[in-house]
Design a protein around this motif. Sequence first.
Motif, PDB file in Angstrom:
ATOM      1  N   ALA A 190       0.838  -1.203   0.000  1.00 56.61           N
ATOM      2  CA  ALA A 190       0.000   0.000   0.000  1.00 56.61           C
ATOM      3  C   ALA A 190       0.871   1.251   0.000  1.00 56.61           C
ATOM      4  CB  ALA A 190      -0.927  -0.011   1.211  1.00 56.61           C
TER       5      ALA A 190
ATOM      6  N   LEU B  76       2.463   1.795  -3.386  1.00 58.36           N
ATOM      7  CA  LEU B  76       1.503   2.183  -4.421  1.00 58.36           C
ATOM      8  C   LEU B  76       0.758   3.465  -4.087  1.00 58.36           C
ATOM      9  CD1 LEU B  76      -0.069  -1.321  -5.183  1.00 58.36           C
ATOM     10  CD2 LEU B  76       1.702  -0.124  -6.493  1.00 58.36           C
ATOM     11  N   ASP B  77       1.027   4.011  -2.907  1.00 50.34           N
ATOM     12  CA  ASP B  77       0.385   5.241  -2.455  1.00 50.34           C
ATOM     13  C   ASP B  77      -1.134   5.096  -2.331  1.00 50.34           C
ATOM     14  OD1 ASP B  77       0.481   7.849  -1.476  1.00 50.34           O
ATOM     15  OD2 ASP B  77       0.160   8.726  -3.467  1.00 50.34           O
ATOM     16  N   VAL B  78      -1.539   3.968  -1.712  1.00 53.27           N
ATOM     17  CA  VAL B  78      -2.943   3.730  -1.377  1.00 53.27           C
ATOM     18  C   VAL B  78      -2.992   3.295   0.082  1.00 53.27           C
ATOM     19  CG1 VAL B  78      -3.595   3.084  -3.735  1.00 53.27           C
ATOM     20  CG2 VAL B  78      -2.904   1.304  -2.132  1.00 53.27           C
TER      21      VAL B  78
ATOM     22  N   VAL C 259      -7.266  -0.600   1.116  1.00 49.75           N
ATOM     23  CA  VAL C 259      -7.500  -0.748  -0.324  1.00 49.75           C
ATOM     24  C   VAL C 259      -6.849  -2.034  -0.825  1.00 49.75           C
ATOM     25  CG1 VAL C 259      -6.950   0.227  -2.593  1.00 49.75           C
ATOM     26  CG2 VAL C 259      -7.847   1.698  -0.794  1.00 49.75           C
ATOM     27  N   VAL C 260      -5.623  -2.291  -0.424  1.00 44.71           N
ATOM     28  CA  VAL C 260      -4.939  -3.518  -0.842  1.00 44.71           C
ATOM     29  C   VAL C 260      -5.703  -4.729  -0.317  1.00 44.71           C
ATOM     30  CG1 VAL C 260      -2.818  -4.875  -0.676  1.00 44.71           C
ATOM     31  CG2 VAL C 260      -2.682  -2.407  -1.041  1.00 44.71           C
TER      32      VAL C 260
ATOM     33  N   TRP D  87      -8.721  -5.257  -2.477  1.00 41.24           N
ATOM     34  CA  TRP D  87      -8.346  -5.843  -3.761  1.00 41.24           C
ATOM     35  C   TRP D  87      -8.106  -7.340  -3.627  1.00 41.24           C
ATOM     36  CZ3 TRP D  87      -3.973  -1.838  -5.065  1.00 41.24           C
ATOM     37  CH2 TRP D  87      -4.535  -0.639  -5.501  1.00 41.24           C
TER      38      TRP D  87
ATOM     39  N   PRO E 197      -9.031  -2.250  -8.607  1.00 42.88           N
ATOM     40  CA  PRO E 197      -8.210  -1.045  -8.755  1.00 42.88           C
ATOM     41  C   PRO E 197      -8.621  -0.213  -9.963  1.00 42.88           C
ATOM     42  CG  PRO E 197      -6.992  -2.945  -9.505  1.00 42.88           C
ATOM     43  CD  PRO E 197      -8.282  -3.462  -8.919  1.00 42.88           C
ATOM     44  N   THR E 198      -8.320   1.054  -9.883  1.00 43.26           N
ATOM     45  CA  THR E 198      -8.509   1.940 -11.032  1.00 43.26           C
ATOM     46  C   THR E 198      -7.462   1.606 -12.087  1.00 43.26           C
ATOM     47  OG1 THR E 198      -6.997   3.588 -10.136  1.00 43.26           O
ATOM     48  CG2 THR E 198      -9.345   3.821  -9.543  1.00 43.26           C
TER      49      THR E 198
ATOM     50  N   ASN F 283      -3.973   2.597 -11.053  1.00 47.78           N
ATOM     51  CA  ASN F 283      -3.415   1.689 -10.047  1.00 47.78           C
ATOM     52  C   ASN F 283      -3.052   0.344 -10.648  1.00 47.78           C
ATOM     53  OD1 ASN F 283      -3.276   3.344  -7.790  1.00 47.78           O
ATOM     54  ND2 ASN F 283      -5.412   3.003  -7.274  1.00 47.78           N
TER      55      ASN F 283
ATOM     56  N   LYS G  17       0.350   0.859 -12.004  1.00 43.28           N
ATOM     57  CA  LYS G  17       1.343   0.875 -10.919  1.00 43.28           C
ATOM     58  C   LYS G  17       1.652  -0.542 -10.446  1.00 43.28           C
ATOM     59  CE  LYS G  17       0.067   5.255  -8.687  1.00 43.28           C
ATOM     60  NZ  LYS G  17      -0.442   5.804  -7.418  1.00 43.28           N
ATOM     61  N   ILE G  18       0.610  -1.345 -10.283  1.00 52.12           N
ATOM     62  CA  ILE G  18       0.793  -2.724  -9.818  1.00 52.12           C
ATOM     63  C   ILE G  18       1.585  -3.525 -10.842  1.00 52.12           C
ATOM     64  CG2 ILE G  18      -0.413  -4.877  -9.248  1.00 52.12           C
ATOM     65  CD1 ILE G  18      -2.762  -2.996  -8.261  1.00 52.12           C
TER      66      ILE G  18
END
Length: 68
Positions: free
Chosen positions: A23, A26-28, A32-33, A36, A43-44, A47, A50-51
């Motif tokens: 998290a 990924l700056d969340v 959120v993780v 998911w 995820p958007t 994101n 990023k992943i």
Amino acid sequence: MKIFAERLKDLRMEKGISQGKLAELLDVSPAVVCYWETDRSEPTAPNLVKISDFFNVSVDYLLGLVTF
């Protein structure tokens, strides 16, 4: 998308990092993780990129469109 949840968790565990650390990278938020990985949220598009960049896999792989 169950396949995404499973692949994300597998990739994270292969790297040996916690949900909290992922998290942070990924700056969340850690929640959120968790969402998911338990298929409660998806995820958007940014994101997903990023992943895929972080784990060096394609977005198609994360979404279950290709297998390895």
